[in-house]
Design a protein around this motif. Structure first.
Motif, mmCIF file in Angstrom:
data_model
loop_
_atom_site.group_PDB
_atom_site.id
_atom_site.type_symbol
_atom_site.label_atom_id
_atom_site.label_comp_id
_atom_site.label_asym_id
_atom_site.label_seq_id
_atom_site.Cartn_x
_atom_site.Cartn_y
_atom_site.Cartn_z
ATOM 1 N N GLN A 223 -3.071 0.432 -30.937
ATOM 2 C CA GLN A 223 -2.960 -0.240 -32.230
ATOM 3 C C GLN A 223 -4.185 0.045 -33.104
ATOM 4 O O GLN A 223 -4.088 0.193 -34.323
ATOM 5 N N GLN A 224 -5.356 0.095 -32.460
ATOM 6 C CA GLN A 224 -6.552 0.455 -33.206
ATOM 7 C C GLN A 224 -6.474 1.910 -33.682
ATOM 8 O O GLN A 224 -6.903 2.247 -34.792
ATOM 9 N N MET A 225 -5.904 2.774 -32.828
ATOM 10 C CA MET A 225 -5.777 4.189 -33.186
ATOM 11 C C MET A 225 -4.845 4.373 -34.381
ATOM 12 O O MET A 225 -5.043 5.270 -35.204
ATOM 13 N N GLU A 226 -3.824 3.504 -34.500
ATOM 14 C CA GLU A 226 -2.908 3.608 -35.627
ATOM 15 C C GLU A 226 -3.652 3.492 -36.956
ATOM 16 O O GLU A 226 -3.366 4.225 -37.918
ATOM 17 N N ALA A 227 -4.645 2.603 -37.016
ATOM 18 C CA ALA A 227 -5.423 2.448 -38.237
ATOM 19 C C ALA A 227 -6.246 3.706 -38.512
ATOM 20 O O ALA A 227 -6.446 4.099 -39.676
ATOM 21 N N LEU A 228 -6.704 4.358 -37.428
ATOM 22 C CA LEU A 228 -7.518 5.558 -37.615
ATOM 23 C C LEU A 228 -6.701 6.714 -38.186
ATOM 24 O O LEU A 228 -7.209 7.530 -38.970
ATOM 25 N N VAL A 229 -5.425 6.815 -37.779
ATOM 26 C CA VAL A 229 -4.608 7.956 -38.202
ATOM 27 C C VAL A 229 -3.697 7.605 -39.377
ATOM 28 O O VAL A 229 -2.783 8.359 -39.702
ATOM 29 N N GLU A 230 -3.933 6.438 -39.992
ATOM 30 C CA GLU A 230 -3.058 5.970 -41.061
ATOM 31 C C GLU A 230 -2.885 6.998 -42.178
ATOM 32 O O GLU A 230 -1.802 7.187 -42.728
ATOM 33 N N HIS A 231 -3.957 7.688 -42.545
ATOM 34 C CA HIS A 231 -3.909 8.596 -43.691
ATOM 35 C C HIS A 231 -3.924 10.080 -43.299
ATOM 36 O O HIS A 231 -4.135 10.936 -44.159
ATOM 37 N N LEU A 232 -3.710 10.373 -42.028
ATOM 38 C CA LEU A 232 -3.663 11.779 -41.614
ATOM 39 C C LEU A 232 -2.385 12.445 -42.137
ATOM 40 O O LEU A 232 -1.335 11.799 -42.238
ATOM 41 N N ARG A 241 8.004 3.509 -22.637
ATOM 42 C CA ARG A 241 8.740 4.278 -21.637
ATOM 43 C C ARG A 241 10.229 4.358 -21.937
ATOM 44 O O ARG A 241 10.931 5.208 -21.404
ATOM 45 N N SER A 242 10.746 3.496 -22.802
ATOM 46 C CA SER A 242 12.160 3.560 -23.184
ATOM 47 C C SER A 242 12.394 4.440 -24.407
ATOM 48 O O SER A 242 13.526 4.572 -24.878
ATOM 49 N N GLY A 243 11.319 5.045 -24.933
ATOM 50 C CA GLY A 243 11.442 5.901 -26.103
ATOM 51 C C GLY A 243 11.321 5.168 -27.414
ATOM 52 O O GLY A 243 11.435 5.776 -28.491
ATOM 53 N N ARG A 244 11.068 3.859 -27.392
ATOM 54 C CA ARG A 244 10.948 3.079 -28.620
ATOM 55 C C ARG A 244 9.574 3.312 -29.247
ATOM 56 O O ARG A 244 8.549 3.326 -28.553
ATOM 57 N N ILE A 245 9.559 3.469 -30.564
ATOM 58 C CA ILE A 245 8.302 3.696 -31.290
ATOM 59 C C ILE A 245 7.651 2.344 -31.539
ATOM 60 O O ILE A 245 8.160 1.516 -32.309
ATOM 61 N N MET A 246 6.502 2.118 -30.894
ATOM 62 C CA MET A 246 5.808 0.837 -31.010
ATOM 63 C C MET A 246 4.876 0.801 -32.217
ATOM 64 O O MET A 246 4.701 -0.255 -32.837
ATOM 65 N N ALA A 247 4.245 1.905 -32.522
ATOM 66 C CA ALA A 247 3.309 1.970 -33.654
ATOM 67 C C ALA A 247 3.364 3.389 -34.215
ATOM 68 O O ALA A 247 3.496 4.366 -33.472
ATOM 69 N N ALA A 248 3.263 3.493 -35.536
ATOM 70 C CA ALA A 248 3.350 4.817 -36.178
ATOM 71 C C ALA A 248 2.622 4.790 -37.512
ATOM 72 O O ALA A 248 2.570 3.759 -38.196
ATOM 73 N N ASN A 249 2.059 5.933 -37.880
ATOM 74 C CA ASN A 249 1.433 6.034 -39.199
ATOM 75 C C ASN A 249 2.505 6.383 -40.246
ATOM 76 O O ASN A 249 3.641 6.735 -39.901
ATOM 77 N N ARG A 254 7.814 8.877 -42.151
ATOM 78 C CA ARG A 254 8.516 9.749 -43.103
ATOM 79 C C ARG A 254 9.269 10.860 -42.379
ATOM 80 O O ARG A 254 10.417 11.183 -42.730
ATOM 81 N N LEU A 255 8.635 11.451 -41.373
ATOM 82 C CA LEU A 255 9.246 12.573 -40.667
ATOM 83 C C LEU A 255 10.280 12.129 -39.636
ATOM 84 O O LEU A 255 11.162 12.910 -39.269
ATOM 85 N N LEU A 256 10.185 10.905 -39.146
ATOM 86 C CA LEU A 256 11.089 10.428 -38.099
ATOM 87 C C LEU A 256 11.490 8.982 -38.433
ATOM 88 O O LEU A 256 10.953 8.027 -37.887
ATOM 89 N N ALA A 257 12.425 8.853 -39.353
ATOM 90 C CA ALA A 257 12.825 7.522 -39.839
ATOM 91 C C ALA A 257 13.861 6.908 -38.907
ATOM 92 O O ALA A 257 15.049 6.795 -39.222
ATOM 93 N N ARG A 258 13.398 6.512 -37.704
ATOM 94 C CA ARG A 258 14.291 5.928 -36.703
ATOM 95 C C ARG A 258 13.458 5.108 -35.726
ATOM 96 O O ARG A 258 12.243 5.328 -35.602
#
Length: 576
Positions: A223-232, A241-249, A254-258
């Motif tokens: 979660q802390q890393m998400e803030a670091l990559v927010e503007h990359l 492990r179930s493939g669910r996206i828990m955190a994303a920048n 934009r590239l994976l709207a699911r």
């Protein structure tokens, strides 16, 4: 007060038509030289003058270069440079921004005129300024020249100014396109640099993740890393492990709207497509995200993503990095997605162009080799002259094809290239070209160029162009049931009396039969009447579109090599 005369109305309509035609070209073409040359041609045609040119103000602000023009002798366009100074019509136009008109330069005492104007027979001229956009200096001057004294009307000036403004807009458009191209290249470089930096950062993050003692701690760190990559500029997200996206920048969203990654989603078939090095298609269970959740590091897998918005899809580069759990297993995966569509397509275009150039170079060498093998002459000088002419004809066709990026070549340009000496002669033209604009497909350009060269060579040696009073008329049309058959007629007159077809087949006969008949599926017929040779050529352009130009030319040489007794004769001779 009377209205415009019918001649004035006709002239006005011609000027309006020329402006419209040029406006279309100026909006579509990306070739500045093509735009400037066509502007000269159309403006000269509309005003009924023999000469027109565009002179460009150089970066030093003190020199004018004749950038484009029509009707000038060799050595003018692209070569003549004028110093910008007071006392010249060009200097006055640049300094004041006002048109300069001279109805007879022989009686002119206001300005000095460059020697090349008088050498080309200029008697009258009018020029207008081509302005520069925003803070740019003027681009140069559009000038129409006449070999006869004449008056230029206010409507002529208005027409020229409109033309010059269109030219200025076209120049500014191309400058903007060039600037955008440079910006795109810089952006691609920066994206590649950022990708390398991110790959290195990911490696470091993975090493740090191995040292975490608990999965919950790894999740909090993510979660802390998400803030670091927010503007990359690269998408980054943490997947359970179930493939669910828990955190994303934002970029990943934009590239994976699911909510889940494709490895675990029943996505439409073919939405994400990738291949192994051996050509096998990558299965969903081997996507980088799925592999990372199995404990593998999967870097830089390229996918073609089709979302239905674009017919060809867009390229994505995906990486997956496992995040270890407390018991040594995998708690989550870091998934990275980069948009590499422009980079990928640029690489593919470069590869295709390299293959095409290699193919054409090999075929061109084969054509030259065949020409050397089949050419016959009485002496070395004749042999060299024949070979030089044929190689030059091949080179001219290649130049025209390359100018249009191998999409085809202009028929009028091919004919003019072969007959230039007889179209612009000092004693008047001895060759006439009549026909509509025709864009030849690559498969027909080089064979027709070679065939016309052989006809011209024959005319110079034995036919109409071997006599001072001789003339050649070339006319063409495009017709047929689907409008795809080119019909070209070559008619000679005023030459020595013809003696009928020769007893032997020369090199030219083999070219006509091998390329036009054999390869292109066309027809060739010849008649020797009292005035000279008349040749009729028909070529189905639709078939030529399916043939590579060099292959068509090469096929013309694949006929049986002539017997030793057969001498070089060009096309069938019209005289003994």
């Amino acid at each position: 007060m009377t209205g415009p005369t019918s001649d004035e109305n006709q002239e006005l309509r011609g000027q309006q038509t020329a402006l419209a035609r040029f406006g279309e070209l100026a909006l579509k073409s990306h070739d500045l030289d093509e735009i400037l040359t066509e502007a000269c041609r159309l403006v000269g045609e509309a005003l009924g003058t023999d000469l027109a040119k565009v002179v460009e103000l150089q970066e030093d602000g003190e020199t004018l270069l004749v950038r484009a023009g029509i009707g000038w002798k060799p050595g003018v366009v692209g070569q003549v440079a004028l110093k910008l100074r007071d006392g010249t019509s060009e200097g006055h136009a640049i300094k004041t921004g006002e048109p300069v008109i001279s109805s007879n330069i022989d009686d002119e005492d206001r300005f000095e005129y460059a020697p090349f104007l008088k050498e080309n027979g200029v008697k009258a001229m009018v020029n207008v300024l081509i302005i520069g956009a925003d803070d740019h200096p003027p681009f140069g001057i559009l000038q129409v020249d006449s070999r006869k004294p004449r008056e230029f009307s206010e409507s002529d000036i208005t027409f020229l100014r409109g033309y010059a403004n269109l030219l200025a807009a076209a120049v500014d458009r191309l400058r903007v396109v060039a600037a955008m191209r440079d910006n795109n290249q810089e952006l691609e470089r920066r994206v590649a640099e950022r990708t390398r930096e991110l790959t290195e950062a990911n490696r470091k993050l993975w090493a740090e993740a191995e040292e975490r003692e608990r999965a919950e701690r790894a999740l909090r760190q993510a979660q802390q890393m998400e803030a670091l990559v927010e503007h990359l500029p690269v998408g980054a997200g943490l997947v359970d492990r179930s493939g669910r996206i828990m955190a994303a920048n934002p970029e990943l969203r934009r590239l994976l709207a699911r909510p889940v990654i494709p490895s675990f989603e029943a996505a439409p078939p073919g939405e994400w497509v990738a291949f192994h090095p051996d050509g096998r298609r990558v299965e969903a269970r081997d996507y980088p995200g799925a592999r990372a959740l199995r404990g593998e590091v999967a870097l830089n897998q390229d996918f073609l993503y089709r979302d239905g918005a674009s017919s060809g899809g867009r390229w994505r580069r995906v990486s997956g990095i496992p995040m270890p759990s407390e018991d040594g297993g995998v708690a989550a995966a870091l998934v990275l997605i980069a948009d590499i569509d422009e980079e990928k397509r640029a690489t593919d275009r470069q590869t295709l162009l390299t293959r095409e150039l290699d193919h054409r170079a090999k075929n061109m060498l084969a054509v030259v080799q065949a020409a050397l093998r089949l050419t016959r002459a009485d002496d070395l000088a004749g042999f060299v002259q024949a070979i030089e002419g044929r190689v030059a004809a091949l080179a001219r066709a290649q130049t025209l094809l390359a100018k249009d990026r191998w999409a085809g070549a202009d028929l009028h340009a091919i004919l003019r290239g072969e007959l230039a000496a007889f179209l612009d002669g000092g004693s008047g033209p001895r060759a006439e070209l009549r026909g509509p604009p025709v864009a030849l497909p690559p498969g027909a350009a080089q064979p027709l160029s070679m065939a016309v060269h052989e006809l011209a060579t024959n005319a110079v040696k034995y036919g109409a162009l071997s006599a001072p009073a001789g003339r050649v008329s070339i006319s063409w049309r495009v017709g047929g049931a689907s409008g795809g058959v080119l019909g070209l007629r070559w008619v000679e007159s005023g030459g020595p009396p013809p003696k009928g077809p020769p007893a032997k087949r020369g090199f030219g006969s083999r070219v006509l039969e091998g390329t036009l008949r054999g390869q292109l599926g066309g027809a060739v017929s010849m008649e020797w009447n009292g005035d000279g040779l008349a040749c009729e050529i028909e070529v189905p352009l639709g078939r030529a579109e399916r043939i590579v130009g060099d292959d068509a030319a090469l096929a013309g040489f694949e006929a049986q090599e002539p017997a030793e007794a057969d001498r070089e004769e060009g096309v069938p001779r019209s005289s003994g």
